[in-house]
Design an enzyme around this catalytic site. Structure first.
Site, PDB file in Angstrom:
ATOM      1  N   ASP A  66       0.859  -1.093  -0.061  1.00 57.83           N
ATOM      2  CA  ASP A  66       0.108  -0.010  -0.117  1.00 57.83           C
ATOM      3  C   ASP A  66       1.037   1.153   0.043  1.00 57.83           C
ATOM      4  O   ASP A  66       1.769   1.391   0.947  1.00 57.83           O
ATOM      5  CB  ASP A  66      -0.919   0.080   1.377  1.00 57.83           C
ATOM      6  CG  ASP A  66      -1.913   1.183   1.167  1.00 57.83           C
ATOM      7  OD1 ASP A  66      -2.715   1.408   0.521  1.00 57.83           O
ATOM      8  OD2 ASP A  66      -1.599   2.084   2.272  1.00 57.83           O
ATOM      9  N   THR A  99      -3.727   5.979  -3.357  1.00 56.11           N
ATOM     10  CA  THR A  99      -2.656   6.491  -2.687  1.00 56.11           C
ATOM     11  C   THR A  99      -1.249   6.504  -3.559  1.00 56.11           C
ATOM     12  O   THR A  99      -0.605   7.604  -3.101  1.00 56.11           O
ATOM     13  CB  THR A  99      -2.460   5.808  -1.512  1.00 56.11           C
ATOM     14  OG1 THR A  99      -2.291   4.437  -1.589  1.00 56.11           O
ATOM     15  CG2 THR A  99      -3.613   6.018  -0.422  1.00 56.11           C
ATOM     16  N   THR A 100      -1.066   5.446  -4.367  1.00 60.16           N
ATOM     17  CA  THR A 100       0.258   5.474  -4.968  1.00 60.16           C
ATOM     18  C   THR A 100       0.068   6.155  -6.257  1.00 60.16           C
ATOM     19  O   THR A 100       1.109   6.925  -6.805  1.00 60.16           O
ATOM     20  CB  THR A 100       0.384   3.750  -5.272  1.00 60.16           C
ATOM     21  OG1 THR A 100       0.439   3.208  -4.164  1.00 60.16           O
ATOM     22  CG2 THR A 100       1.966   3.904  -5.605  1.00 60.16           C
ATOM     23  N   ASP A 411      -9.625  -0.517   2.079  1.00 61.81           N
ATOM     24  CA  ASP A 411      -9.516   0.233   0.788  1.00 61.81           C
ATOM     25  C   ASP A 411     -10.531  -0.062   0.325  1.00 61.81           C
ATOM     26  O   ASP A 411     -11.335   0.431  -0.504  1.00 61.81           O
ATOM     27  CB  ASP A 411      -8.117  -0.466  -0.104  1.00 61.81           C
ATOM     28  CG  ASP A 411      -7.058   0.266   0.317  1.00 61.81           C
ATOM     29  OD1 ASP A 411      -7.207   1.363   1.237  1.00 61.81           O
ATOM     30  OD2 ASP A 411      -5.888  -0.007  -0.246  1.00 61.81           O
TER      31      ASP A 411
END
Length: 562
Positions: A66, A99-100, A411
């Protein structure tokens, strides 16, 4: 004292400083988030699709892929890189996914801005072009969006699948998808507030729904068992045992009473001294305490509850009265757990025993049972009628496995929650990014002046997502991205040929993340929430604009001798 970098004689900032700032910032971020650069290409997204093992400062171990979790744990020295790490945290708190992507996209925006900085284009001009491109990108997303019914299980399952397909828990996709959908739809409820007069139907829908996953969907991690044993309860559970060994441990259709007051004699707020002059006074004092506890218990017993739960203590005398009345009691339950029990069973938390009413007793639970899992006892309140709170039981071989499954499930639940709030979807697999890229390039050709270059640079930066997806599949990146770009451009040309110039083509072609082939995402079933994509683009562009405005780094340091 402040140490300030000197500027040249003309008062202008060194162009090389801002350029080196961008390079050092990207190097610091990329080295921590990904493997090093190879042949000047970006490494895969998410980080090589593999797990990373992180050692925190306290010696603990975190195993995850993550992006937010990785960046939260790494030690970054560059001050601007620290501010970019906040993007990932903000993305996680706001929408829970992407998020990435937000870090990679923001980094690509900065890479594409470097040529303008080198050629002496003022940062304000670049920022103006970026902001104009952001508005155009959001319009493309609005036109490409598909409205979905949250009760359409097949569409929702495909949505969650696209979220957790690359996660550690992907082997148990069916279990995880069902858990995420059941948990969110259990917690979701309509709020009584009426929509405002000027609200659209979508605004009214979002305003009426309340989905509080953090408060009412508790994850209980129990080491042992298998991941396939994970389940979402039709009710709640907590890690407590009954206060007395003679109390009932299984009750069908129980009447539940919730308290946040102690069932024991009152204690002084601070040190209390009592002077006794006679032996009878001591006995009278003890008798008063017993009578006080007895009165409280009788007030509770009068309503004939089967289970009594309090957030404070339960004295031995109160346990005795409850055991005689065949009532099961729990003590010192956390406030958050008590709120979940109240919402699941329909009970109301009461502060004083003399204020209890029949309507405060919860009757919505179908079964109460004590179960032993491992070495711990757990109280289960199941088979609730229309519960608006739930407990998610996670089983796994170790704490590391459980922590990673919890992150994956979180998520997935955030994705479902986003769709409940805003029931619109965008195609995945890089289709949305390529559609935005092609749309920006076509719109940029009509622009004139200095902002045209930065406007087109945003379109080029959007291609980093499909480009990285192609890299992850091991196919030819240039050929795949060129074919995908041609597919989207051909959709515009087809409309113009048919006389529909100015119309928007809904081209959903993207990249299959497994084989690297081009597929129609509508037929392939890969969709992502509208709110996640839009938030990613907004955050990436705005952060790039903020960093481009930085012309110097000023550090505060103490002067020696002070």
């Amino acid at each position: 004292m402040l140490k300030v970098r000197k500027k040249n004689g003309t008062g202008r900032d060194f162009l090389g400083f801002r350029s080196s700032l961008l390079r050092s910032l990207l190097r610091s971020l990329v080295n921590n988030l990904r493997t090093p650069f190879q042949n000047d290409r970006l490494p895969p997204l998410p980080p090589k699709l593999e797990q990373k093992m992180l050692l925190d400062p306290m010696g603990g171990i975190v195993i995850t892929n993550d992006g937010n979790c990785i960046l939260r744990e790494v030690d970054v020295s560059h001050p601007t890189a620290k501010s970019m790490i906040e993007l990932s945290r903000a993305q996680d708190e706001e929408v829970g996914d992407g998020t990435t992507s937000v870090i990679v996209l923001a980094g690509e925006m900065l890479v594409n801005a470097e040529p303008f900085v080198r050629t002496n284009v003022h940062p304000t001009v670049v920022v103006r072009g970026y902001n104009y491109a952001l508005q155009e990108a959001l319009e493309v997303c609005e036109k490409l969006a598909l409205t979905v019914d949250v009760k359409d299980s097949e569409r929702m399952r495909a949505l969650v699948q696209s979220c957790i397909g690359t996660k550690f828990s992907s082997r148990w996709n069916d279990v995880m998808i069902d858990m995420a959908l059941k948990a969110v739809l259990t917690v979701a409820r309509e709020t009584p507030c009426a929509p405002s007069s000027g609200a659209t139907s979508r605004d009214a829908y979002a305003q009426k729904m309340e989905v509080d996953i953090k408060r009412y969907a508790k994850v209980e991690k129990i080491p042992g068992g298998e991941i396939s044993d994970c389940a979402v309860l039709s009710g709640v559970m907590f890690n407590k045992d009954v206060t007395h060994s003679k109390m009932r441990r299984r009750i069908e259709n129980p009447r539940i009473l919730l308290l946040d007051s102690p069932l024991e004699y009152k204690k002084g707020e601070s040190q209390t001294n009592v002077e006794i002059t006679d032996e009878e006074d001591w006995n009278a004092l003890l008798k008063m305490e017993e009578e006080y506890v007895e009165n409280m218990c009788m007030e509770i017993i009068a309503f004939k509850p089967d289970v009594v739960i309090t957030e404070k203590g339960v004295s031995d005398l109160a346990q005795h009265y409850f055991a005689k009345a065949n009532i099961t009691a729990f003590r010192r339950l956390r406030k958050t757990d008590n709120n979940r029990v109240a919402r699941a069973t329909g009970a109301t938390i009461v502060s004083r025993t003399d204020e209890i009413r029949e309507s405060d007793v919860g009757t919505g639970c179908g079964l109460f049972e004590m179960r032993k899992i491992g070495e711990e006892y757990f109280a289960f309140f199941e088979e609730c009628r229309d519960p608006k709170a739930c407990t998610i039981v996670l089983r796994g071989g170790s704490k590391d496995v459980l922590n990673e499954i919890e992150r994956n499930l979180s998520d997935a639940m955030q994705v479902v929650r986003n769709v409940v709030f805003d029931p619109r979807l965008l195609p995945g697999g890089g289709a949305t990014e390529m559609a935005v890229s092609v749309g920006l390039k076509r719109a940029g050709m009509k622009l004139e002046g200095a902002r045209r270059g930065p406007f087109l640079a945003v379109g080029e930066a959007m291609e980093v997502i499909p480009r990285t997806l192609a890299q992850n599949c091991g196919v030819s990146v240039i050929r795949t991205v060129t074919e995908l770009r041609a597919k989207h451009a051909a959709a515009y040309e087809e409309l113009e040929t048919n006389g529909h110039e100015g119309a928007f083509p809904k081209c959903n072609w993207g990249i299959d993340g497994t084989t690297g082939k081009l597929v129609d995402m509508e037929q392939f079933g890969i969709w992502e929430p509208f709110s996640v994509k839009v938030q990613t683009i907004k955050t990436a562009v705005e952060s790039a604009c903020m960093i481009l405005r930085i012309d110097d780094i000023v550090s505060g340091s103490k002067k020696k001798g002070y």
